[in-house]
Design a protein around this motif. Structure first.
Motif, PDB file in Angstrom:
ATOM      1  N   HIS A 171       0.872  -1.179   0.000  1.00  0.00           N
ATOM      2  CA  HIS A 171       0.000   0.000   0.000  1.00  0.00           C
ATOM      3  C   HIS A 171       0.911   1.231   0.000  1.00  0.00           C
ATOM      4  CE1 HIS A 171       0.736  -0.856   4.352  1.00  0.00           C
ATOM      5  NE2 HIS A 171       0.949   0.442   4.375  1.00  0.00           N
ATOM      6  N   TYR A 172       0.329   2.409   0.086  1.00  0.00           N
ATOM      7  CA  TYR A 172       1.114   3.644   0.084  1.00  0.00           C
ATOM      8  C   TYR A 172       0.937   4.353   1.420  1.00  0.00           C
ATOM      9  CZ  TYR A 172       1.933   2.935  -4.833  1.00  0.00           C
ATOM     10  OH  TYR A 172       2.339   2.403  -6.030  1.00  0.00           O
ATOM     11  N   ARG A 173       2.049   4.745   2.007  1.00  0.00           N
ATOM     12  CA  ARG A 173       2.037   5.477   3.267  1.00  0.00           C
ATOM     13  C   ARG A 173       2.340   6.946   2.997  1.00  0.00           C
ATOM     14  NH1 ARG A 173       7.111   6.924   5.146  1.00  0.00           N
ATOM     15  NH2 ARG A 173       8.906   5.887   4.169  1.00  0.00           N
ATOM     16  N   VAL A 174       1.968   7.798   3.934  1.00  0.00           N
ATOM     17  CA  VAL A 174       2.242   9.233   3.821  1.00  0.00           C
ATOM     18  C   VAL A 174       3.542   9.533   4.571  1.00  0.00           C
ATOM     19  CG1 VAL A 174       1.365  11.558   4.177  1.00  0.00           C
ATOM     20  CG2 VAL A 174      -0.238   9.678   3.741  1.00  0.00           C
ATOM     21  N   THR A 175       4.473  10.178   3.896  1.00  0.00           N
ATOM     22  CA  THR A 175       5.761  10.506   4.499  1.00  0.00           C
ATOM     23  C   THR A 175       5.656  11.801   5.312  1.00  0.00           C
ATOM     24  OG1 THR A 175       6.557  11.929   2.708  1.00  0.00           O
ATOM     25  CG2 THR A 175       6.831   9.535   2.423  1.00  0.00           C
ATOM     26  N   PRO A 176       6.682  12.142   6.103  1.00  0.00           N
ATOM     27  CA  PRO A 176       6.651  13.406   6.862  1.00  0.00           C
ATOM     28  C   PRO A 176       6.529  14.644   5.980  1.00  0.00           C
ATOM     29  CG  PRO A 176       8.324  11.945   7.750  1.00  0.00           C
ATOM     30  CD  PRO A 176       7.829  11.294   6.494  1.00  0.00           C
ATOM     31  N   MET A 177       6.840  14.527   4.695  1.00  0.00           N
ATOM     32  CA  MET A 177       6.735  15.661   3.772  1.00  0.00           C
ATOM     33  C   MET A 177       5.444  15.637   2.965  1.00  0.00           C
ATOM     34  SD  MET A 177       9.438  17.144   4.658  1.00  0.00           S
ATOM     35  CE  MET A 177       9.525  18.483   3.483  1.00  0.00           C
ATOM     36  N   GLY A 178       4.556  14.679   3.242  1.00  0.00           N
ATOM     37  CA  GLY A 178       3.265  14.649   2.580  1.00  0.00           C
ATOM     38  C   GLY A 178       3.221  13.878   1.276  1.00  0.00           C
ATOM     39  N   THR A 179       4.318  13.255   0.884  1.00  0.00           N
ATOM     40  CA  THR A 179       4.334  12.448  -0.327  1.00  0.00           C
ATOM     41  C   THR A 179       3.909  11.019  -0.008  1.00  0.00           C
ATOM     42  OG1 THR A 179       6.685  11.956  -0.010  1.00  0.00           O
ATOM     43  CG2 THR A 179       6.144  13.858  -1.379  1.00  0.00           C
ATOM     44  N   LEU A 180       3.683  10.221  -1.040  1.00  0.00           N
ATOM     45  CA  LEU A 180       3.286   8.836  -0.857  1.00  0.00           C
ATOM     46  C   LEU A 180       4.410   7.903  -1.281  1.00  0.00           C
ATOM     47  CD1 LEU A 180      -0.397   8.845  -2.201  1.00  0.00           C
ATOM     48  CD2 LEU A 180       0.386   9.050   0.156  1.00  0.00           C
ATOM     49  N   LYS A 181       4.662   6.885  -0.462  1.00  0.00           N
ATOM     50  CA  LYS A 181       5.672   5.879  -0.774  1.00  0.00           C
ATOM     51  C   LYS A 181       5.113   4.497  -0.469  1.00  0.00           C
ATOM     52  CE  LYS A 181       9.991   8.474  -0.344  1.00  0.00           C
ATOM     53  NZ  LYS A 181      11.336   8.511   0.283  1.00  0.00           N
ATOM     54  N   PRO A 182       5.493   3.481  -1.263  1.00  0.00           N
ATOM     55  CA  PRO A 182       4.975   2.133  -1.004  1.00  0.00           C
ATOM     56  C   PRO A 182       5.520   1.568   0.301  1.00  0.00           C
ATOM     57  CG  PRO A 182       6.645   2.089  -2.734  1.00  0.00           C
ATOM     58  CD  PRO A 182       6.368   3.530  -2.443  1.00  0.00           C
ATOM     59  N   ALA A 183       4.710   0.720   0.948  1.00  0.00           N
ATOM     60  CA  ALA A 183       5.106   0.110   2.216  1.00  0.00           C
ATOM     61  C   ALA A 183       4.432  -1.246   2.348  1.00  0.00           C
ATOM     62  CB  ALA A 183       4.730   1.006   3.381  1.00  0.00           C
ATOM     63  N   TRP A 184       4.977  -2.058   3.229  1.00  0.00           N
ATOM     64  CA  TRP A 184       4.420  -3.384   3.532  1.00  0.00           C
ATOM     65  C   TRP A 184       3.419  -3.288   4.679  1.00  0.00           C
ATOM     66  CZ3 TRP A 184       7.592  -7.052   7.077  1.00  0.00           C
ATOM     67  CH2 TRP A 184       6.861  -8.214   7.355  1.00  0.00           C
ATOM     68  N   LEU A 185       3.858  -2.774   5.838  1.00  0.00           N
ATOM     69  CA  LEU A 185       3.009  -2.640   7.016  1.00  0.00           C
ATOM     70  C   LEU A 185       3.073  -1.208   7.535  1.00  0.00           C
ATOM     71  CD1 LEU A 185       4.021  -5.888   8.974  1.00  0.00           C
ATOM     72  CD2 LEU A 185       1.994  -5.565   7.534  1.00  0.00           C
ATOM     73  N   THR A 186       1.938  -0.694   7.990  1.00  0.00           N
ATOM     74  CA  THR A 186       1.869   0.659   8.545  1.00  0.00           C
ATOM     75  C   THR A 186       1.017   0.634   9.800  1.00  0.00           C
ATOM     76  OG1 THR A 186       2.128   1.731   6.388  1.00  0.00           O
ATOM     77  CG2 THR A 186       1.117   3.045   8.130  1.00  0.00           C
ATOM     78  N   LEU A 187       1.450   1.347  10.823  1.00  0.00           N
ATOM     79  CA  LEU A 187       0.666   1.441  12.047  1.00  0.00           C
ATOM     80  C   LEU A 187      -0.742   1.928  11.728  1.00  0.00           C
ATOM     81  CD1 LEU A 187       3.326   3.031  14.427  1.00  0.00           C
ATOM     82  CD2 LEU A 187       2.441   0.693  14.533  1.00  0.00           C
ATOM     83  N   LYS A 188      -1.722   1.350  12.392  1.00  0.00           N
ATOM     84  CA  LYS A 188      -3.115   1.628  12.030  1.00  0.00           C
ATOM     85  C   LYS A 188      -3.555   3.052  12.321  1.00  0.00           C
ATOM     86  CE  LYS A 188      -5.035  -3.015  11.876  1.00  0.00           C
ATOM     87  NZ  LYS A 188      -6.053  -3.963  12.398  1.00  0.00           N
ATOM     88  N   ASP A 189      -2.830   3.780  13.180  1.00  0.00           N
ATOM     89  CA  ASP A 189      -3.208   5.170  13.418  1.00  0.00           C
ATOM     90  C   ASP A 189      -2.557   6.125  12.418  1.00  0.00           C
ATOM     91  OD1 ASP A 189      -0.625   5.043  14.366  1.00  0.00           O
ATOM     92  OD2 ASP A 189      -1.138   5.433  16.466  1.00  0.00           O
ATOM     93  N   HIS A 190      -1.804   5.586  11.458  1.00  0.00           N
ATOM     94  CA  HIS A 190      -1.234   6.370  10.365  1.00  0.00           C
ATOM     95  C   HIS A 190      -2.022   6.082   9.094  1.00  0.00           C
ATOM     96  CE1 HIS A 190       1.899   6.893  13.251  1.00  0.00           C
ATOM     97  NE2 HIS A 190       2.764   7.417  12.409  1.00  0.00           N
ATOM     98  N   PRO A 191      -2.217   7.084   8.232  1.00  0.00           N
ATOM     99  CA  PRO A 191      -3.014   6.856   7.022  1.00  0.00           C
ATOM    100  C   PRO A 191      -2.278   6.024   5.978  1.00  0.00           C
ATOM    101  CG  PRO A 191      -2.093   9.062   6.978  1.00  0.00           C
ATOM    102  CD  PRO A 191      -1.748   8.475   8.322  1.00  0.00           C
TER     103      PRO A 191
END
Length: 321
Positions: free
Chosen positions: A110-130
């Motif tokens: 899926h794609y996670r939101v970076t600290p700069m607001g861009t999107l990068k692919p990821a495997w797992l992301t904490l559920k309180d992060h978009p």
């Protein structure tokens, strides 16, 4: 003290190894000098995002064949598709079992939101992060971004600019209340961990909930810096119930509050399983000429083991008093 396994490094790799070994009856000790990579975490874990030729990977498990063609010596290739698939599944279940709730699967990035607001692919992301499925759009059309007045490790304007490129309009708000004034007296104290400690107090969380409900306006979601839940992950659920809107956290510049909370949770599980955690100790050298006794040394951080063997390895040594 005698241990079956000594683990040098108390980060993600060391703690996961220690928990698994302890649950299988091994007497383990983790020697940690202090901060680990988790203190710089964005709240996500990567598995296989890009192939060596630069091709972006959408489905990590399906991409192993291509990886084998381009990098036959890659560790994923060496372990084989069956083992790789089994271990990723075990990892996903492991995090849930130890109380670290994450979204994602090795079946599809899926794609996670970076600290700069861009999107990068990821495997797992904490559920309180978009996270989102698309690489070029967010799940909202209109949001409100709130930041603590004077907190410089969360770039609201950069985030809003990047969101606008993806079709999401953002309203930026800065907030302040008396409990924050103590931190503001010294700019070096206005860091994510100190703010998180302030929000551990229920009265401060209540005041923030009232402020968000009053000022958010007609938006689909509220974005906050990840400065909540240093010791527990219930703050976000509480705020969402009070405010009545979706609220998500975006990573800040280090130190990472979600990363520190993850490390604390893993350490707690390790110690509950019978492990010994030595914080603040440093391994300086190994002793040569000791006979093998069936014990293991697992190294998860840079450490000079001998003249010819250095970081990132597993070695067999004896462990004695």
């Amino acid at each position: 003290m005698k241990f079956d396994t000594i683990i040098i490094g108390g980060g993600l790799a060391g703690l996961v190894a220690g928990i698994c070994l302890s649950k299988h009856g091994q007497r383990c000790v983790i020697i940690s000098s202090g901060q680990s990579a988790l203190h710089f975490s964005s709240g996500s874990l990567d598995l296989l995002n890009v192939l060596p030729d630069g091709t972006e990977v959408a489905h990590p498990l399906k991409a192993i064949g291509q990886l084998q063609e381009q990098a036959p010596a890659h560790p994923y290739v060496k372990m084989g598709m069956e083992v790789f698939s089994r271990l990723t599944g075990e990892a996903e279940r492991f995090f849930e079992e130890v109380g670290i709730h994450m979204s994602g699967s090795a079946l599809k990035n899926h794609y996670r939101v970076t600290p700069m607001g861009t999107l990068k692919p990821a495997w797992l992301t904490l559920k309180d992060h978009p996270d989102c499925d698309a690489a070029d759009r967010l799940p909202w059309k209109k949001i409100a971004i709130f930041n603590v007045l004077g907190f410089l490790d969360f770039y609201t304007q950069f985030i809003a600019d990047e969101f606008r490129k993806m079709g999401t309009e953002s309203r930026i708000h800065s907030f302040n209340f008396p409990a924050l004034e103590y931190l503001r007296k010294n700019p070096t104290e206005m860091r994510s961990v100190n703010i998180a400690r302030m929000f551990e107090k229920q009265e401060n969380l209540d005041e923030l909930a009232t402020l968000l409900k009053r000022e958010a306006g007609e938006v689909e979601a509220i974005v906050l810096p990840a400065v909540f839940g240093l010791n527990q992950d219930t703050a976000l659920d509480y705020l969402q119930k009070r405010v009545g809107k979706e609220i998500c956290l975006l990573p800040t510049l280090p130190p990472s509050v979600p990363g520190i909370r993850t490390q604390q949770q893993l350490r707690k599980c390790f110690q509950q399983a019978g492990g010994v955690y030595m914080l603040g100790d440093t391994v300086l050298q190994n002793r040569k000429g000791i006979g093998l006794a069936g014990s293991f040394l697992i190294i998860t951080e840079r450490f000079l083991l001998s003249e010819s063997i250095s970081s990132w390895l597993v070695a067999v040594i004896s462990v004695r008093d």
